[in-house]
Design an enzyme around this catalytic site. Sequence first.
Site, PDB file in Angstrom:
ATOM      1  N   ASP A 123      34.439  92.129  72.581  1.00  0.00           N
ATOM      2  CA  ASP A 123      34.492  91.399  73.841  1.00  0.00           C
ATOM      3  C   ASP A 123      34.004  90.042  73.607  1.00  0.00           C
ATOM      4  OD1 ASP A 123      34.219  90.937  76.752  1.00  0.00           O
ATOM      5  OD2 ASP A 123      34.955  92.726  77.077  1.00  0.00           O
ATOM      6  N   SER A 168      50.344  97.244  83.435  1.00  0.00           N
ATOM      7  CA  SER A 168      50.059  97.025  84.905  1.00  0.00           C
ATOM      8  C   SER A 168      51.395  97.543  85.560  1.00  0.00           C
ATOM      9  CB  SER A 168      49.577  95.763  85.226  1.00  0.00           C
ATOM     10  OG  SER A 168      49.640  95.506  86.585  1.00  0.00           O
ATOM     11  N   TYR A 199      50.495  85.980  85.346  1.00  0.00           N
ATOM     12  CA  TYR A 199      49.708  87.281  84.968  1.00  0.00           C
ATOM     13  C   TYR A 199      50.446  88.377  84.718  1.00  0.00           C
ATOM     14  CZ  TYR A 199      47.230  91.467  85.027  1.00  0.00           C
ATOM     15  OH  TYR A 199      46.666  92.964  84.716  1.00  0.00           O
ATOM     16  N   LYS A 226      51.656  90.358  80.675  1.00  0.00           N
ATOM     17  CA  LYS A 226      51.770  91.654  80.568  1.00  0.00           C
ATOM     18  C   LYS A 226      53.144  92.118  79.877  1.00  0.00           C
ATOM     19  CE  LYS A 226      47.475  93.003  81.526  1.00  0.00           C
ATOM     20  NZ  LYS A 226      46.717  93.665  80.429  1.00  0.00           N
ATOM     21  N   GLY A 239      53.071  86.950  98.688  1.00  0.00           N
ATOM     22  CA  GLY A 239      53.443  87.920  97.191  1.00  0.00           C
ATOM     23  C   GLY A 239      53.125  89.501  97.648  1.00  0.00           C
TER      24      GLY A 239
HETATM   25  P1  NAD Z   1      37.720  93.248  82.968  1.00  0.00           P
HETATM   26  O1  NAD Z   1      37.793  91.831  83.293  1.00  0.00           O
HETATM   27  O2  NAD Z   1      36.583  93.926  83.557  1.00  0.00           O
HETATM   28  O3  NAD Z   1      37.807  93.488  81.423  1.00  0.00           O
HETATM   29  C1  NAD Z   1      38.590  92.900  80.515  1.00  0.00           C
HETATM   30  C2  NAD Z   1      37.478  92.465  79.344  1.00  0.00           C
HETATM   31  O4  NAD Z   1      38.167  91.650  78.358  1.00  0.00           O
HETATM   32  C3  NAD Z   1      36.229  91.443  79.874  1.00  0.00           C
HETATM   33  O5  NAD Z   1      34.959  92.163  79.412  1.00  0.00           O
HETATM   34  C4  NAD Z   1      36.478  90.199  79.283  1.00  0.00           C
HETATM   35  O6  NAD Z   1      35.283  89.581  78.913  1.00  0.00           O
HETATM   36  C5  NAD Z   1      37.396  90.532  78.095  1.00  0.00           C
HETATM   37  N1  NAD Z   1      38.183  89.475  77.524  1.00  0.00           N
HETATM   38  C6  NAD Z   1      38.935  88.661  77.986  1.00  0.00           C
HETATM   39  N2  NAD Z   1      39.710  88.015  77.281  1.00  0.00           N
HETATM   40  C7  NAD Z   1      39.120  88.291  75.980  1.00  0.00           C
HETATM   41  C8  NAD Z   1      39.314  87.494  74.969  1.00  0.00           C
HETATM   42  N3  NAD Z   1      40.359  86.467  74.528  1.00  0.00           N
HETATM   43  N4  NAD Z   1      38.663  88.129  73.905  1.00  0.00           N
HETATM   44  C9  NAD Z   1      37.781  89.138  73.839  1.00  0.00           C
HETATM   45  N5  NAD Z   1      37.524  89.582  75.397  1.00  0.00           N
HETATM   46  C10 NAD Z   1      38.215  89.430  76.349  1.00  0.00           C
HETATM   47  O7  NAD Z   1      39.235  93.938  83.400  1.00  0.00           O
HETATM   48  P2  NAD Z   1      39.448  95.488  83.732  1.00  0.00           P
HETATM   49  O8  NAD Z   1      39.693  95.532  85.063  1.00  0.00           O
HETATM   50  O9  NAD Z   1      38.761  96.307  83.052  1.00  0.00           O
HETATM   51  O10 NAD Z   1      40.957  95.533  83.149  1.00  0.00           O
HETATM   52  C11 NAD Z   1      41.219  95.721  81.767  1.00  0.00           C
HETATM   53  C12 NAD Z   1      42.465  95.772  81.382  1.00  0.00           C
HETATM   54  O11 NAD Z   1      43.330  96.421  82.519  1.00  0.00           O
HETATM   55  C13 NAD Z   1      43.132  94.174  81.410  1.00  0.00           C
HETATM   56  O12 NAD Z   1      44.076  93.997  80.262  1.00  0.00           O
HETATM   57  C14 NAD Z   1      44.009  94.207  82.821  1.00  0.00           C
HETATM   58  O13 NAD Z   1      44.958  93.348  82.804  1.00  0.00           O
HETATM   59  C15 NAD Z   1      44.528  95.734  82.879  1.00  0.00           C
HETATM   60  N6  NAD Z   1      44.688  96.046  84.173  1.00  0.00           N
HETATM   61  C16 NAD Z   1      43.833  96.021  85.224  1.00  0.00           C
HETATM   62  C17 NAD Z   1      43.763  96.481  86.286  1.00  0.00           C
HETATM   63  C18 NAD Z   1      42.878  96.435  87.377  1.00  0.00           C
HETATM   64  O14 NAD Z   1      43.180  96.395  88.738  1.00  0.00           O
HETATM   65  N7  NAD Z   1      41.695  96.304  87.243  1.00  0.00           N
HETATM   66  C19 NAD Z   1      45.321  97.003  86.803  1.00  0.00           C
HETATM   67  C20 NAD Z   1      46.165  97.042  85.818  1.00  0.00           C
HETATM   68  C21 NAD Z   1      46.064  96.805  84.799  1.00  0.00           C
HETATM   69  C1  WQD Z   2      45.421  96.207  97.779  1.00  0.00           C
HETATM   70  C2  WQD Z   2      45.890  96.365  99.104  1.00  0.00           C
HETATM   71  C3  WQD Z   2      46.345  94.051  99.968  1.00  0.00           C
HETATM   72  C4  WQD Z   2      42.263  92.496  99.692  1.00  0.00           C
HETATM   73  C5  WQD Z   2      46.339  93.958  92.214  1.00  0.00           C
HETATM   74  C6  WQD Z   2      47.288  93.232  91.286  1.00  0.00           C
HETATM   75  C7  WQD Z   2      48.087  94.412  90.254  1.00  0.00           C
HETATM   76  C8  WQD Z   2      47.073  94.998  89.764  1.00  0.00           C
HETATM   77  C9  WQD Z   2      45.927  95.625  90.655  1.00  0.00           C
HETATM   78  C10 WQD Z   2      46.105  93.954  87.396  1.00  0.00           C
HETATM   79  C11 WQD Z   2      47.106  95.346  99.348  1.00  0.00           C
HETATM   80  C12 WQD Z   2      45.313  94.640 100.853  1.00  0.00           C
HETATM   81  C13 WQD Z   2      43.361  93.346  99.555  1.00  0.00           C
HETATM   82  C14 WQD Z   2      41.749  92.212 100.718  1.00  0.00           C
HETATM   83  C15 WQD Z   2      43.642  93.233 102.003  1.00  0.00           C
HETATM   84  N1  WQD Z   2      46.048  94.312  88.744  1.00  0.00           N
HETATM   85  N2  WQD Z   2      43.978  93.612 100.641  1.00  0.00           N
HETATM   86  N3  WQD Z   2      42.282  92.668 101.928  1.00  0.00           N
HETATM   87  O1  WQD Z   2      47.271  93.589  95.284  1.00  0.00           O
HETATM   88  O2  WQD Z   2      47.895  96.119  95.073  1.00  0.00           O
HETATM   89  O3  WQD Z   2      47.253  94.980  92.982  1.00  0.00           O
HETATM   90  O4  WQD Z   2      45.519  94.715  91.290  1.00  0.00           O
HETATM   91  O5  WQD Z   2      47.174  94.421  86.626  1.00  0.00           O
HETATM   92  O6  WQD Z   2      48.379  93.593  89.386  1.00  0.00           O
HETATM   93  O7  WQD Z   2      48.160  92.565  91.936  1.00  0.00           O
HETATM   94  O8  WQD Z   2      45.609  95.107  94.724  1.00  0.00           O
HETATM   95  O9  WQD Z   2      43.375  95.448  95.568  1.00  0.00           O
HETATM   96  O10 WQD Z   2      44.508  93.255  95.811  1.00  0.00           O
HETATM   97  O11 WQD Z   2      45.400  94.881  97.226  1.00  0.00           O
HETATM   98  O12 WQD Z   2      43.889  93.705 102.997  1.00  0.00           O
HETATM   99  O13 WQD Z   2      40.536  91.443 100.845  1.00  0.00           O
HETATM  100  O14 WQD Z   2      44.963  95.773  99.956  1.00  0.00           O
HETATM  101  O15 WQD Z   2      47.089  93.217 100.727  1.00  0.00           O
HETATM  102  O16 WQD Z   2      47.780  95.796 100.502  1.00  0.00           O
HETATM  103  P1  WQD Z   2      47.039  94.844  94.632  1.00  0.00           P
HETATM  104  P2  WQD Z   2      44.517  94.842  95.997  1.00  0.00           P
END
Ligand code: NAD
Ligand code: WQD
Length: 346
Positions: free
Chosen positions: A38, A133, A158, A162, A303
């Site tokens: 990381d 995602s 973003y 993915k 969005g």
């Molecule tokens: P996070 O930011 O907490 O974790 C990602 C980690 O990757 C961080 O520790 C960051 O320091 C590290 N990182 C980023 N770029 C890097 C690089 N170039 N080299 C080395 N390390 C790097 O995020 P998270 O919520 O734990 O998400 C993890 C994965 O899941 C991500 O790929 C994210 O897109 C995906 N994801 C997250 C969510 C969500 O809502 N949290 C939803 C769907 C998908």
């Molecule tokens: C959830 C609901 C908002 C914040 C996002 C990314 C998605 C994935 C997960 C990475 C929605 C509402 C939110 C606030 C609110 N990430 N909201 N007040 O948009 O479903 O998904 O995170 O891959 O790609 O788009 O999640 O938690 O932002 O929103 O009312 O302050 O809460 O409108 O209905 P979302 P979210």
Amino acid sequence: MVVSTESSHVLVTGGAGFIGSHTVLVLVSQGFKVVVVDNLCNSCEEPLNRIEKLAGLSEPLPFHKVDLTDNEGVRAVFRQYNISSVIHFAAFKAVGESVQKPLAYYRNNVTGTLNLMDTMSEFGVKNIVFSSSATVYKADYEGNALREDHELGCTSPYGRTKLFMETIIEDAVSAEKGWNAVMLRYFNPSGAHESGTMGEDPRQIPNNLMPYVSQVAIGKLDKVHVFGTDYNTRDGTGVRDYIHVMDLAEAHVIALKRLSEKHGYEIFNLGSGTGQTVLEMIDAMSEACGHKIPYVNDPRRAGDIDTILCDPTRASKVLGFTVRRNIKQICADLWRWQQLNPNGYN
Ligand code: NAD
Ligand code: WQD
């Protein structure tokens, strides 16, 4: 076993982050040998210390502060360890920021993945679980639960990173014999480890609903802004499919085991299959913390759509994975984490 043996390691990229750290905890608790890479751009080393304590590790968890876009740095890790498989979390993940800084997102996410895949190929490591995602799916305005064969189409840079990363991995699997890849498309991860010692630690004001609600609950933020009250849902606010981070973490270990069965390229949705509105989540969190969480109604966020719901049938039928923790537990664990760590890991 392909995924990990006595002498081989599972490489976890982004293992200090929110979902990565919880997954590392489950892996080491099940006896897997893990090496974490990381660059700490959105995290710190503290979750790794907490994993060591929670899992009772007698030796420090191997960690390398390496940026995936640094090819030589990544290769050095592959030279040092006998790596058998990779779980790839490392990425930038903020949808809004990706619209402002698309090139930084493509460079970090796509270049990082290309370097990783190149290095894996060079060292003969051909097993990968990838963090994808639900954002890769084309919006469904009818609010149907989304299956893995739902039409794809992203609206943010973003999301496109993915989709590109998935495609890069899919093409590599088709081109070269021996690759096995599992794409996990998460819906809305939330919650924290039940001990309250590990959780999500946003560096800025949270963009996502639940970390925001939790910071209002502890008094760090004033009130929740409910984005839109005129959606076609039961109370007018947006419906999402929230999944406990520990359920998600456990699903990664199931996916890792699946790699050893050599199915080539596979995709699984990870969600509960049930949706909650924003107001229902605020209520559930109010119950967990024992007081009413203040909120105000605001206009829709650009969005957003009414409902995003997971069809979890494939993960259930093929992987035998279903969520074990409900919304009540998500909120209880999130609140415990927030109370015990009002300033996150600092
Ligand atoms: P996070 O930011 O907490 O974790 C990602 C980690 O990757 C961080 O520790 C960051 O320091 C590290 N990182 C980023 N770029 C890097 C690089 N170039 N080299 C080395 N390390 C790097 O995020 P998270 O919520 O734990 O998400 C993890 C994965 O899941 C991500 O790929 C994210 O897109 C995906 N994801 C997250 C969510 C969500 O809502 N949290 C939803 C769907 C998908
Ligand atoms: C959830 C609901 C908002 C914040 C996002 C990314 C998605 C994935 C997960 C990475 C929605 C509402 C939110 C606030 C609110 N990430 N909201 N007040 O948009 O479903 O998904 O995170 O891959 O790609 O788009 O999640 O938690 O932002 O929103 O009312 O302050 O809460 O409108 O209905 P979302 P979210």
